[in-house]
Design a protein around this motif. Sequence first.
Motif, short mmCIF file in Angstrom:
data_model
loop_
_atom_site.label_atom_id
_atom_site.label_comp_id
_atom_site.label_asym_id
_atom_site.label_seq_id
_atom_site.Cartn_x
_atom_site.Cartn_y
_atom_site.Cartn_z
N ASP A 45 -5.62 -5.81 -0.19
CA ASP A 45 -6.50 -6.54 0.44
C ASP A 45 -6.44 -7.92 0.20
O ASP A 45 -6.91 -8.22 1.19
N ASN A 70 1.26 -1.49 0.11
CA ASN A 70 -0.11 0.14 0.05
C ASN A 70 0.91 1.20 0.09
O ASN A 70 0.76 2.01 1.01
N LEU A 117 -1.47 9.16 -2.62
CA LEU A 117 -2.37 9.30 -3.32
C LEU A 117 -3.20 8.00 -3.41
O LEU A 117 -5.28 8.44 -3.80
N MET A 118 -3.22 6.80 -3.38
CA MET A 118 -4.34 5.60 -3.48
C MET A 118 -4.20 5.57 -1.54
O MET A 118 -3.36 4.91 -0.87
N ASP A 119 -5.45 5.56 -1.25
CA ASP A 119 -5.67 4.81 -0.26
C ASP A 119 -5.90 3.15 -0.24
O ASP A 119 -5.21 2.89 0.87
N LYS A 120 -6.89 2.90 -1.26
CA LYS A 120 -6.46 1.23 -0.92
C LYS A 120 -5.60 0.77 -2.42
O LYS A 120 -6.03 1.06 -3.32
N THR A 121 -4.83 -0.87 -2.85
CA THR A 121 -4.90 -1.29 -3.78
C THR A 121 -5.63 -2.85 -3.61
O THR A 121 -5.47 -3.07 -2.63
#
Length: 150
Positions: A117, A105, A109-113
């Motif tokens: 998960d 992760n 600027l990315m909360d989740k990929t």
Amino acid sequence: MSRVLCAWGSDRGTGRFVGTFCLCELLTRKVVQNVHLSGGSLLGVSRGGPIISEIVDNMKERGINMLFVLGGNGTHAGANVIHKEECCRRGVKVDVVGVPKTIDNDILLMDKTFGFDTAVEEAQRAINLAYIKLQIFITFCDLFDFILIA
């Protein structure tokens, strides 16, 4: 509008994307139809790679005009170098598309990929199984009056 005639995947990323020993796999519909059902990487991973100019030479020789990269911060930094520092400088027309996929992760600027998960779910499953096995062991020891020594 561009028309995609075929899609190739480079085994172990850019590490094997050059020369006559380029290990590429034709990504047919049959090959990728169930890829979303398994974690990990269909093509494998690598750290580092060949000289950027060699990658662009190979893309030019093979007529590759679109490059999709899937990965984390390092992968996208490498794709940026391929595009900005080599393709643009040499006037090689290649569209580069970055798809975020990382268990770390670590992409700004990315909360989740979607890789993150999967990693969390697998870790939770392993922890839950370990807990269940521990509870079974404790119950077994209680039934037979075993002494647990820490």
